[in-house]
Scaffold this active site. Structure first.
Site, short mmCIF file in Angstrom:
data_model
loop_
_atom_site.label_atom_id
_atom_site.label_comp_id
_atom_site.label_asym_id
_atom_site.label_seq_id
_atom_site.Cartn_x
_atom_site.Cartn_y
_atom_site.Cartn_z
N PRO A 189 32.15 -35.52 -13.58
CG PRO A 189 32.78 -36.41 -11.82
CD PRO A 189 32.06 -36.72 -13.01
CB CYS A 190 35.79 -32.72 -16.30
SG CYS A 190 34.82 -31.20 -16.74
#
Length: 179
Positions: A129-130
Site C-alpha cells: 500500500p504505497c
C-alpha cells in the site's frame, strides 16, 4: 526464465494489470493509455492466484479491512527495496505514514530520499500500500496510478489528507462506487 501470466481487473480506479509467475503475484500496475502487455507474457484469467486477487479486490473496494493477507507476493527488487515494501505492508488499512517514518521503521533515518525511490518503484500497487504514504504534513505525494486514484484509495480507507491546502476527510468517492 520463468513464464509470466497476466490478467486484468476492472477496478474503480482504472483497469489493473496483474502479473504472476503462476504461484505468486509479481506485479500489479495501473494500465496506462499506451500500455501493451509484453508479447512473452501469457494471458491466463483462471489461475487460482488471480481468482484470489479478484476476490480480495472486490472485498477491498467494498470497504472490507483485511483482504490481502492470503495473497502470495513475489516482488523483485534490491534488499533495501524489499525492506521498504515489507514496511509498507505493515501499515494497516486506514493508517498513513510518511517517507521519514518509513526510514525510521527500517532503522535508517537518513535514507528518506532512498525510501521515496523504493516506494516509487513498488511493483505491486494497492496490495503493497504505497498509497498510504503522504508528505510529512499529510499532503498528497505522487502515485503511479495518478493522484485521482490515490485520492480515491485514501477516501475509501477514510485516511485524512491535505490536498492543495484543503483537508479532506470525507469518503465521497466511496459512495459513488456503490451506487
Amino acid at each position: 526464465m520463468t513464464a509470466l501470466y497476466y490478467t486484468y481487473y476492472p477496478s474503480p480506479v482504472g483497469r489493473l494489470l496483474i502479473l504472476s509467475d503462476g504461484e505468486s503475484i509479481t506485479h500489479i500496475d495501473f494500465e496506462k493509455e499506451q500500455y501493451a502487455p509484453n508479447p512473452k507474457w501469457h494471458k491466463q484469467d483462471e489461475l487460482p492466484v488471480f481468482q484470489k486477487v479478484r476476490l480480495a479486490f472486490e472485498r477491498y473496494f467494498n470497504g472490507e479491512v483485511e483482504c490481502f493477507s492470503n495473497i502470495p507476493l513475489k516482488p523483485e527488487g534490491t534488499a533495501f527495496q524489499q525492506a521498504i515494501w515489507q514496511a509498507l505492508r505493515e501499515i494497516d488499512y486506514g493508517e498513513l505514514s510518511t517517507y521519514g517514518e518509513l526510514a525510521l521503521r527500517i532503522n535508517n533515518p537518513k535514507a528518506v530520499r532512498a525510501v521515496g525511490g523504493a516506494v516509487g518503484s513498488n511493483p505491486i500497487s494497492i496490495i503493497i500500500p504505497c498509497h498510504r504514504i503522504l508528505g510529512k504534513d499529510r499532503t498528497l505525494t505522487g502515485f503511479g496510478g495518478g493522484l485521482e486514484a490515490k485520492r480515491f484509495l485514501l477516501q475509501l480507507e477514510k485516511i485524512p489528507y491535505i490536498d492543495k491546502g484543503t483537508e479532506n476527510t470525507k469518503p465521497r468517492f466511496f459512495k459513488k462506487y456503490h451506487e
